[in-house]
Design an enzyme around this catalytic site. Structure first.
Site, PDB file in Angstrom:
ATOM      1  N   GLU A 159       0.823  -1.210   0.000  1.00 28.72           N
ATOM      2  CA  GLU A 159       0.000   0.000   0.000  1.00 28.72           C
ATOM      3  C   GLU A 159       0.864   1.271   0.000  1.00 28.72           C
ATOM      4  OE1 GLU A 159      -3.057   0.675  -0.577  1.00 28.72           O
ATOM      5  OE2 GLU A 159      -4.221  -1.130  -0.136  1.00 28.72           O
ATOM      6  N   HIS A 167      -4.141   2.289   8.166  1.00 32.03           N
ATOM      7  CA  HIS A 167      -5.136   1.541   7.381  1.00 32.03           C
ATOM      8  C   HIS A 167      -5.309   0.158   7.989  1.00 32.03           C
ATOM      9  CE1 HIS A 167      -7.101  -0.821   4.392  1.00 32.03           C
ATOM     10  NE2 HIS A 167      -5.998  -1.496   4.100  1.00 32.03           N
ATOM     11  N   HIS A 175      -8.234  -3.507   8.086  1.00 35.94           N
ATOM     12  CA  HIS A 175      -9.426  -4.165   7.536  1.00 35.94           C
ATOM     13  C   HIS A 175     -10.499  -4.249   8.624  1.00 35.94           C
ATOM     14  CE1 HIS A 175      -6.886  -6.087   4.086  1.00 35.94           C
ATOM     15  NE2 HIS A 175      -6.821  -4.774   4.137  1.00 35.94           N
ATOM     16  N   HIS A 221     -13.346  -3.040   1.882  1.00 33.85           N
ATOM     17  CA  HIS A 221     -11.916  -3.225   2.105  1.00 33.85           C
ATOM     18  C   HIS A 221     -11.505  -2.819   3.523  1.00 33.85           C
ATOM     19  CE1 HIS A 221      -7.530  -2.347   0.515  1.00 33.85           C
ATOM     20  NE2 HIS A 221      -7.527  -2.791   1.749  1.00 33.85           N
TER      21      HIS A 221
HETATM   22  O1  2HA Z   1      -1.087  -4.674   3.286  1.00 35.84           O
HETATM   23  O2  2HA Z   1      -3.988  -4.084   3.669  1.00 35.84           O
HETATM   24  O3  2HA Z   1      -4.629  -3.065   1.375  1.00 35.84           O
HETATM   25  C1  2HA Z   1      -2.204  -5.375   2.907  1.00 35.84           C
HETATM   26  C2  2HA Z   1      -3.334  -4.466   2.719  1.00 35.84           C
HETATM   27  C3  2HA Z   1      -3.641  -4.022   1.367  1.00 35.84           C
HETATM   28 ZN    ZN Z   2      -5.943  -3.265   3.000  1.00 35.78          ZN
END
Ligand code: 2HA
Ligand code: ZN
Length: 267
Positions: A117, A140, A142, A212
Site C-alpha cells: 500500500e 489503514h 481491515h 476493504h
Molecule cells: O497490506 O492491507 O490493502 C495489505 C493491505 C492491502
Molecule cells: Zn488493505
C-alpha cells in the site's frame, strides 16, 4: 538506537497490537506510515546505510527529501507488535520526489521492502505536504464493521453512512463532526485508491474504503486508532440492534443539532 526512533517503534508496535486484537489485521492486512522527516537529525540520517534508489510510478515533488517509517511488505501486525523493528522500514525520497531508497542501520541484514500500500500512503503524504496539513500518521486496517456495512447497498453512500454514524451515539458527532469520506471500491495498493482517497481527505480525516476497510490520518497513530475504533464501535451498535431484531431508533435530528450547538457553538 536513537530515542525518537525507539519511541516511534514503540507507538507503532502498540497500535499494531490493537489492530491484531481487534481482528482487523488478518494475515498481513493493514499498514501504517509516519512522516518522521522532522524527527530525524542530519547526523542521525548520515549515520545510516541505504539501498539503491527505486523509481516511483508517480513523482511526488512535495515529498522531496522526506523520510517515512512504513510497515514492511508482508509484515503481520501480530509480529509488528512483538518486534516492531523487523516489521518496519525507513524510506527516504530523493530530492525530486520521484525515487525512494531504504535506510537501515549498518548492522542490520538486508532491509525489508515497504508495504504494497506504499503508493496510497505516499499519495496521501504528498497531499498532506502540499496542503501543509499537520497530520503525520496514516493508518489503514481491515475494520470488520466497515467492510460489513459497505456490503449493504444502502450504505454505499457517504451521506447515509454519516447520518447513521451520527444517529447511533453522541461520540461520533463530537469526534467526527465532519463525517467520514466514502471511497467506492478500488484495487488495493493502487495509486488509484490513493487518488480517490485524497479527494475525500480535503474534507475528512476518516475514510471508509468500500468492502476493504478504513483509513485514518491524524497527528499521531494513537489518535488515528481512536477514531478508527470509534467508527467500528458505532457500526457495531447498529449491527447489535439489528441482530437483536430491531432497527435502532437513532438520535433525532434535533438531538444531534443540540449536540453540535453545545460543543461547536460557533459553526
Ligand atoms: O497490506 O492491507 O490493502 C495489505 C493491505 C492491502
Ligand atoms: Zn488493505
Amino acid at each position: 538506537m536513537d530515542e525518537w526512533l525507539e519511541e516511534q517503534y514503540k507507538s507503532i508496535g502498540k497500535v499494531a497490537g490493537y489492530l491484531w486484537n481487534k481482528g482487523w489485521a488478518e494475515r498481513n492486512a493493514g499498514n501504517i506510515s509516519l512522516n518522521v522527516t522532522d524527527l530525524i537529525s542530519h547526523e542521525e540520517r548520515d549515520g545510516l546505510s541505504f539501498s539503491f534508489f527505486y523509481q516511483l510510478e508517480k513523482s511526488m515533488p512535495a515529498l522531496g527529501g522526506q523520510i517515512f517509517l512504513i510497515t514492511a511488505s508482508g509484515s503481520r501486525m501480530r509480529d509488528v507488535k512483538e518486534h516492531p523493528k523487523r516489521g518496519l522500514c525507513l524510506i527516504e525520497l530523493d530530492e525530486t520526489g520521484s525515487m525512494y531508497r531504504i535506510l537501515y542501520s549498518g548492522k542490520a541484514n538486508r532491509p525489508p521492502f515497504p508495504t504494497s500500500e506504499m503508493p496510497s500512503h505516499l499519495t496521501i503524504h504528498h497531499f498532506l505536504a502540499r496542503e501543509r496539513r499537520p497530520e503525520r500518521a496514516v493508518l489503514h486496517a481491515h475494520v470488520t464493521e466497515t467492510i460489513a456495512l459497505t456490503h449493504n447497498t444502502d450504505f454505499k453512500n457517504e451521506e447515509r453512512i454519516n447520518s447513521l454514524l451520527w444517529s447511533l451515539q453522541p461520540e461520533t458527532t463530537l469526534f467526527i463532526p465532519e463525517g467520514v469520506g466514502f471511497v467506492p471500491f478500488r484495487i488495493p495498493g493502487s495509486y488509484d485508491i490513493g487518488e480517490a482517497t485524497i479527494e475525500k481527505l480535503k474534507k475528512h480525516k476518516t475514510i471508509i474504503w468500500e468492502k476493504h476497510g478504513a483509513l485514518v490520518i491524524e497527528k499521531n497513530l494513537e489518535e488515528a486508532f481512536d477514531i478508527m475504533d470509534l467508527v467500528a464501535k458505532t457500526i457495531a451498535i447498529y449491527f447489535k440492534c439489528r441482530m437483536a431484531g430491531y432497527k435502532p431508533e437513532g438520535l433525532s435530528k434535533k438531538q444531534i443539532g443540540d449536540i453540535r450547538d453545545t460543543f461547536f457553538p460557533s459553526e
